[in-house]
Scaffold this motif. Structure first.
Motif, PDB file in Angstrom:
ATOM      1  N   PRO A  52      37.374  24.837  47.469  1.00 46.10           N
ATOM      2  CA  PRO A  52      37.894  26.026  48.161  1.00 46.10           C
ATOM      3  C   PRO A  52      37.122  27.297  47.801  1.00 46.10           C
ATOM      4  O   PRO A  52      36.851  28.128  48.668  1.00 46.10           O
ATOM      5  CB  PRO A  52      39.353  26.094  47.709  1.00 46.10           C
ATOM      6  N   ALA A  53      36.709  27.428  46.541  1.00 42.98           N
ATOM      7  CA  ALA A  53      35.910  28.590  46.151  1.00 42.98           C
ATOM      8  C   ALA A  53      34.555  28.582  46.856  1.00 42.98           C
ATOM      9  O   ALA A  53      34.031  29.635  47.233  1.00 42.98           O
ATOM     10  CB  ALA A  53      35.723  28.614  44.637  1.00 42.98           C
ATOM     11  N   GLY A  54      33.995  27.410  47.053  1.00 41.75           N
ATOM     12  CA  GLY A  54      32.733  27.295  47.767  1.00 41.75           C
ATOM     13  C   GLY A  54      32.875  27.665  49.231  1.00 41.75           C
ATOM     14  O   GLY A  54      31.987  28.290  49.819  1.00 41.75           O
ATOM     15  N   ILE A  55      33.997  27.286  49.830  1.00 42.28           N
ATOM     16  CA  ILE A  55      34.279  27.664  51.220  1.00 42.28           C
ATOM     17  C   ILE A  55      34.395  29.181  51.309  1.00 42.28           C
ATOM     18  O   ILE A  55      33.840  29.814  52.212  1.00 42.28           O
ATOM     19  CB  ILE A  55      35.574  26.985  51.725  1.00 42.28           C
ATOM     20  N   GLU A  56      35.104  29.768  50.352  1.00 41.09           N
ATOM     21  CA  GLU A  56      35.237  31.229  50.335  1.00 41.09           C
ATOM     22  C   GLU A  56      33.871  31.890  50.174  1.00 41.09           C
ATOM     23  O   GLU A  56      33.580  32.891  50.841  1.00 41.09           O
ATOM     24  CB  GLU A  56      36.162  31.671  49.211  1.00 41.09           C
ATOM     25  N   ALA A  57      33.029  31.346  49.326  1.00 43.73           N
ATOM     26  CA  ALA A  57      31.700  31.926  49.109  1.00 43.73           C
ATOM     27  C   ALA A  57      30.873  31.868  50.384  1.00 43.73           C
ATOM     28  O   ALA A  57      30.148  32.816  50.706  1.00 43.73           O
ATOM     29  CB  ALA A  57      30.986  31.196  47.970  1.00 43.73           C
ATOM     30  N   MET A  58      30.984  30.775  51.128  1.00 48.12           N
ATOM     31  CA  MET A  58      30.262  30.680  52.403  1.00 48.12           C
ATOM     32  C   MET A  58      30.762  31.737  53.376  1.00 48.12           C
ATOM     33  O   MET A  58      29.980  32.391  54.068  1.00 48.12           O
ATOM     34  CB  MET A  58      30.396  29.295  53.010  1.00 48.12           C
ATOM     35  N   GLY A  59      32.083  31.889  53.439  1.00 52.80           N
ATOM     36  CA  GLY A  59      32.659  32.903  54.320  1.00 52.80           C
ATOM     37  C   GLY A  59      32.222  34.297  53.918  1.00 52.80           C
ATOM     38  O   GLY A  59      31.879  35.122  54.771  1.00 52.80           O
ATOM     39  N   ILE A 109      39.161  42.149  54.912  1.00 50.02           N
ATOM     40  CA  ILE A 109      38.213  41.034  54.921  1.00 50.02           C
ATOM     41  C   ILE A 109      38.566  40.016  53.843  1.00 50.02           C
ATOM     42  O   ILE A 109      38.353  38.815  54.008  1.00 50.02           O
ATOM     43  CB  ILE A 109      36.751  41.548  54.796  1.00 50.02           C
ATOM     44  N   GLU A 110      39.174  40.454  52.733  1.00 49.20           N
ATOM     45  CA  GLU A 110      39.625  39.529  51.685  1.00 49.20           C
ATOM     46  C   GLU A 110      40.760  38.654  52.199  1.00 49.20           C
ATOM     47  O   GLU A 110      40.871  37.483  51.822  1.00 49.20           O
ATOM     48  CB  GLU A 110      40.063  40.295  50.434  1.00 49.20           C
ATOM     49  N   ILE A 111      41.598  39.224  53.046  1.00 48.38           N
ATOM     50  CA  ILE A 111      42.691  38.454  53.640  1.00 48.38           C
ATOM     51  C   ILE A 111      42.116  37.385  54.562  1.00 48.38           C
ATOM     52  O   ILE A 111      42.562  36.236  54.556  1.00 48.38           O
ATOM     53  CB  ILE A 111      43.678  39.382  54.374  1.00 48.38           C
ATOM     54  N   LEU A 112      41.115  37.757  55.340  1.00 46.33           N
ATOM     55  CA  LEU A 112      40.470  36.785  56.228  1.00 46.33           C
ATOM     56  C   LEU A 112      39.843  35.654  55.422  1.00 46.33           C
ATOM     57  O   LEU A 112      39.984  34.480  55.772  1.00 46.33           O
ATOM     58  CB  LEU A 112      39.420  37.490  57.093  1.00 46.33           C
ATOM     59  N   LEU A 113      39.193  35.982  54.332  1.00 46.09           N
ATOM     60  CA  LEU A 113      38.602  34.953  53.465  1.00 46.09           C
ATOM     61  C   LEU A 113      39.684  34.075  52.838  1.00 46.09           C
ATOM     62  O   LEU A 113      39.510  32.860  52.704  1.00 46.09           O
ATOM     63  CB  LEU A 113      37.737  35.601  52.393  1.00 46.09           C
TER      64      LEU A 113
END
Length: 133
Positions: free
Chosen positions: A121-128, A23-27
């Motif tokens: 980008p960190a915010g996008i990751e947090a949403m994901g 799941i980290e790879i997907l994020l």
């Protein structure tokens, strides 16, 4: 040309978290997608528009298919780890791509900032991360 830049960019995003939970790879792919669009806005703007590319070009098809197949492999890895294991892999990959693309486009157009305070980008990751659990 866009996919010649895109595919190595996305591979770098995966390498940064390789060995971690799928799941980290997907994020990481979602974050990589957003950063690619930021770094290569001209390429990103046209590479997914069927009326601006030659869909019958073998090089385009191969590069485009390679990008989707890489995402599909990550999705299948997530499923093997128990995430949405009973869902069709291709459907999940298409949905993940659509989500990443939508977030990226809304981010680049400035619309996302009206509804989410952190469009980095960190915010996008947090949403994901919030969506995927």
């Amino acid at each position: 040309e866009g996919f010649e830049l895109f595919n190595p960019h996305m591979a770098s995003a995966v390498l940064a978290v390789l060995g971690g939970p799928p799941i980290e790879i997907l994020l990481a792919l979602a974050t990589g997608y957003a950063s690619f669009a930021e770094e290569h806005p001209g390429h990103f703007a046209v590479m997914f528009l069927p009326n601006l590319v030659r869909l019958d070009d073998p090089a385009y098809r191969a590069a485009s298919d390679a990008a989707f197949d890489a995402l599909l492999m990550v999705i299948e890895g997530c499923q093997a780890a128990g995430w949405r294991a009973d869902e069709p892999s291709r459907s999940l990959a298409a949905a993940a791509w659509s989500l990443a693309h939508g977030l990226t486009v809304l981010r680049s157009q400035g619309s996302l900032a009206r509804h989410h305070p952190d469009v980095s980008p960190a915010g996008i990751e947090a949403m994901g991360r919030a969506l995927l659990g």
